[in-house]
Scaffold this active site. Structure first.
Site, mmCIF file in Angstrom:
data_model
loop_
_atom_site.group_PDB
_atom_site.id
_atom_site.type_symbol
_atom_site.label_atom_id
_atom_site.label_comp_id
_atom_site.label_asym_id
_atom_site.label_seq_id
_atom_site.Cartn_x
_atom_site.Cartn_y
_atom_site.Cartn_z
ATOM 1 N N TYR A 183 51.221 47.986 21.929
ATOM 2 C CA TYR A 183 51.228 49.405 21.599
ATOM 3 C C TYR A 183 52.369 49.705 20.626
ATOM 4 C CZ TYR A 183 48.283 50.041 25.790
ATOM 5 O OH TYR A 183 47.278 49.972 26.744
ATOM 6 N N SER A 184 52.011 50.298 19.510
ATOM 7 C CA SER A 184 52.987 50.610 18.446
ATOM 8 C C SER A 184 53.817 49.390 18.079
ATOM 9 C CB SER A 184 53.903 51.770 18.866
ATOM 10 O OG SER A 184 53.195 52.987 18.884
#
Length: 342
Positions: free
Chosen positions: A59-60
């Site tokens: 994530y990110s």
């Protein structure tokens, strides 16, 4: 807040888990919030008693793990929090220009999957980003068809015995694959089994009721569904007639939601949810969460990009649905092809 055991294991988790995918950098996805915008949402979650925070290394491109660890240190005591993260997908970021327009850097051959090499490297990287000595729940994000399952299960067991991880979990896969992994753990000198299954389950997608959820109930495995609002579809925010204050950037830009939940029967589920929402004077989202809680799940993983989204989720704990209301909500459902295993 209510708290329950994580399946047959010891730790107590809040009945609502905060999904940290929404927090990191908008360079990864345009709807992701940066640190400043994320802080009040996470703070509100902690104020309401949420102690369970779910993220993933990808994530990110790791930024979500950084913020997860930072916010836990800022708002909680470490021993009170249950931090969950995941491994499988490559941790990568588009070049400057954003996920929509930037080219991705080339992926090296060991950047993903569940090999021993990948797991041992990934867990150390996650620990460094989280800024913690241990991870409470380490989950395999998907099933790896390219690595022997015995290799994966032994590597996961080893990081538990090394003290880097407390418990193991899995995410979307076929029930037979999950059962095989659990049996391998039992057959090889009591390797560490999975205590949780994070699967795709909501009022608009109920295929998990066929095999995976009965398996988990039989084995005492916690069920912690992802996408409990069908990527916002069940909140009504994806409707073209949604009020401006109810719209979100994710509802406008998440093409996956439009691909997953576009059937006529899905629309009928939403209409039925809206009818009960109006009759009970309860928000769509709160009712959708309440339905899940009535189905016996441990804790839905809630994605919140506004403080109100956390309030809506926690409010579901106080909503009691009758058997007739549950049947009413479920009546329009029609079977789907399997979604979310890859």
């Amino acid at each position: 807040m209510e708290y329950v055991k994580l399946g047959n294991s010891g730790p107590a988790v809040s009945r609502i888990a905060l999904g940290m995918m929404s927090y990191g950098t908008p360079e990864w996805r345009p709807w992701v919030l940066d640190e400043a915008a994320s802080r009040p949402i996470v703070q509100r979650a902690v104020e309401l008693g949420i102690n369970y925070f779910d993220t993933a290394d990808m994530y990110s491109a790791g930024r979500s793990e950084v913020l997860t660890g930072q916010f836990v240190r800022e708002f909680c005591r470490r021993e009170e929090a249950v931090i969950a993260t995941k491994v499988f997908y490559p941790v990568e970021m588009a070049f400057k220009g954003g996920a929509a327009g930037g080219a991705k850097p080339p992926k090296h051959p060991n950047a993903d999957g569940l090999s021993r090499k990948r797991i041992l490297h990934a867990v150390d990287q996650s620990l460094a980003r989280l800024g913690t000595d241990y991870i409470d729940l380490y989950q395999i994000h998907r099933f790896d068809y390219g690595t022997p399952l015995e290799e994966t299960m032994e590597a996961l067991h080893d990081i538990v015995k090394a003290g880097k991880v407390r418990y193991l979990g899995a995410s979307s896969m076929a029930a037979w694959q999950f059962a095989k992994a659990q049996q391998i753990a039992r057959d090889n000198g009591c390797w560490t089994p999975f205590v949780s299954m994070q699967n795709h389950y909501n009022l608009a997608y109920r295929e998990e009721e066929r095999e995976m959820i009965p398996l988990c109930r039989d084995q005492g495995v916690a069920v912690i569904p992802w996408s409990p609002l069908a990527r916002g579809f069940l909140s009504g925010r994806s409707r073209t007639d949604a009020a401006p204050q109810d719209s979100t950037l994710r509802a406008k830009t998440d093409d996956v939601a439009q691909k997953y939940y576009c059937r006529d029967s899905d629309a009928r589920v939403l209409v039925q949810l809206g009818a009960l929402s109006a009759r009970r004077d309860v928000r769509h989202a709160t009712l959708a969460y309440a339905w899940l809680l009535h189905k016996g799940v441990t804790a839905p993983v809630v994605g919140a990009t506004k403080v109100r989204h956390v309030d809506d989720a926690v409010a579901a704990l106080d909503v009691i649905l009758s058997a007739g209301e549950i049947a009413e909500l479920e009546a329009p459902y029609e079977s789907h092809p399997v979604i979310g295993h890859s």
